[in-house]
Design a protein around this motif. Structure first.
Motif, short mmCIF file in Angstrom:
data_model
loop_
_atom_site.label_atom_id
_atom_site.label_comp_id
_atom_site.label_asym_id
_atom_site.label_seq_id
_atom_site.Cartn_x
_atom_site.Cartn_y
_atom_site.Cartn_z
N HIS A 38 0.82 -1.21 0.00
CA HIS A 38 0.00 0.00 0.00
C HIS A 38 0.86 1.26 0.00
CE1 HIS A 38 -3.78 -2.09 0.48
NE2 HIS A 38 -3.22 -2.84 1.41
N GLN A 39 0.26 2.33 -0.48
CA GLN A 39 0.94 3.62 -0.58
C GLN A 39 1.44 4.09 0.77
OE1 GLN A 39 -0.25 6.95 0.39
NE2 GLN A 39 1.63 7.84 -0.42
N SER A 40 0.68 3.87 1.82
CA SER A 40 1.11 4.33 3.15
C SER A 40 2.38 3.58 3.58
CB SER A 40 0.00 4.13 4.18
OG SER A 40 -0.35 2.76 4.29
N GLY A 41 2.48 2.29 3.25
CA GLY A 41 3.68 1.52 3.58
C GLY A 41 4.89 1.99 2.80
N VAL A 42 4.69 2.25 1.52
CA VAL A 42 5.79 2.76 0.69
C VAL A 42 6.25 4.11 1.22
CG1 VAL A 42 6.41 3.61 -1.61
CG2 VAL A 42 5.15 1.46 -1.38
N SER A 43 5.30 4.98 1.56
CA SER A 43 5.66 6.30 2.09
C SER A 43 6.46 6.18 3.38
CB SER A 43 4.40 7.14 2.33
OG SER A 43 3.79 7.45 1.11
N ARG A 44 6.07 5.24 4.24
CA ARG A 44 6.81 5.04 5.50
C ARG A 44 8.25 4.60 5.22
NH1 ARG A 44 7.72 0.68 8.77
NH2 ARG A 44 6.32 -0.64 7.58
N HIS A 45 8.41 3.65 4.29
CA HIS A 45 9.76 3.17 3.95
C HIS A 45 10.57 4.26 3.27
CE1 HIS A 45 9.36 -0.93 5.28
NE2 HIS A 45 8.20 -1.03 4.65
N LEU A 46 9.93 5.07 2.43
CA LEU A 46 10.63 6.19 1.79
C LEU A 46 11.11 7.19 2.84
CD1 LEU A 46 8.39 6.78 -1.35
CD2 LEU A 46 10.76 5.95 -1.33
N ARG A 47 10.28 7.45 3.84
CA ARG A 47 10.67 8.38 4.91
C ARG A 47 11.90 7.85 5.65
NH1 ARG A 47 7.01 7.60 8.23
NH2 ARG A 47 8.18 6.87 10.01
N ILE A 48 11.91 6.56 5.96
CA ILE A 48 13.06 5.95 6.65
C ILE A 48 14.31 6.07 5.79
CG2 ILE A 48 14.01 3.75 7.46
CD1 ILE A 48 11.06 3.04 8.28
N LEU A 49 14.19 5.74 4.51
CA LEU A 49 15.35 5.84 3.61
C LEU A 49 15.82 7.29 3.46
CD1 LEU A 49 14.20 3.29 0.88
CD2 LEU A 49 16.26 3.09 2.30
N GLN A 50 14.88 8.21 3.40
CA GLN A 50 15.25 9.62 3.27
C GLN A 50 15.94 10.12 4.54
OE1 GLN A 50 11.98 12.25 2.45
NE2 GLN A 50 13.32 14.00 2.08
N GLU A 51 15.41 9.78 5.69
CA GLU A 51 16.02 10.21 6.96
C GLU A 51 17.42 9.63 7.13
OE1 GLU A 51 13.18 9.15 9.96
OE2 GLU A 51 11.84 10.80 9.45
N ALA A 52 17.66 8.45 6.56
CA ALA A 52 18.98 7.81 6.64
C ALA A 52 19.94 8.37 5.60
CB ALA A 52 18.84 6.30 6.47
N GLY A 53 19.44 9.26 4.73
CA GLY A 53 20.31 9.91 3.75
C GLY A 53 20.44 9.18 2.43
N PHE A 54 19.60 8.19 2.18
CA PHE A 54 19.70 7.43 0.94
C PHE A 54 19.00 8.08 -0.24
CE2 PHE A 54 20.58 3.97 3.91
CZ PHE A 54 21.62 3.33 3.25
N LEU A 55 18.05 8.98 0.01
CA LEU A 55 17.20 9.49 -1.06
C LEU A 55 17.27 10.99 -1.24
CD1 LEU A 55 13.90 7.50 -0.39
CD2 LEU A 55 15.79 6.88 -1.91
#
Length: 115
Positions: A38-55
């Motif tokens: 689901h979109q909410s799950g993808v958004s959560r994973h994107l936030r984690i990746l972004q906060e870790a500096g990957f995105l």
């Protein structure tokens, strides 16, 4: 190198997102289709990746386009390089021992007289 970086990439969904973004940027909806959650799950994973500096995130109107930043992967590569030399030394030593063993085997075959 922070060990947390491995925990972040160890998640199968985040790893699929990273693999999907490897060649080009994608909008969230494209990623939802690719990773099949689901979109909410993808958004959560994107936030984690972004906060870790990957995105990187590039806004374009209502859409957000995500792409990979090279720096964390360069840091990972540098960390792995430290261990690569250890393994290369071990593999080279193993190759020399195997080569020596094969030469001994060939030599012993030549030394055995035929009846």
């Amino acid at each position: 190198m922070d060990a947390e970086i491995f925990q972040i990439l160890a998640d199968p969904v985040r790893l699929r997102i990273v693999e999907t973004l490897r060649h080009s940027e994608h909008a969230v909806n494209d990623l939802v289709d690719k990773v099949e959650i689901h979109q909410s799950g993808v958004s959560r994973h994107l936030r984690i990746l972004q906060e870790a500096g990957f995105l990187n995130v590039r806004p374009d109107g209502q859409k957000r386009f995500y792409s990979l930043r090279p720096e964390p992967f360069q840091e990972l590569d540098a960390w792995v390089a430290n261990y690569r030399s250890v393994w290369e030394q071990r593999l080279n030593k193993f190759a020399r021992a195997l080569d020596q063993k094969q030469k001994q085997k060939q030599h012993s075959r030549r030394s055995v007289p035929n009846d």
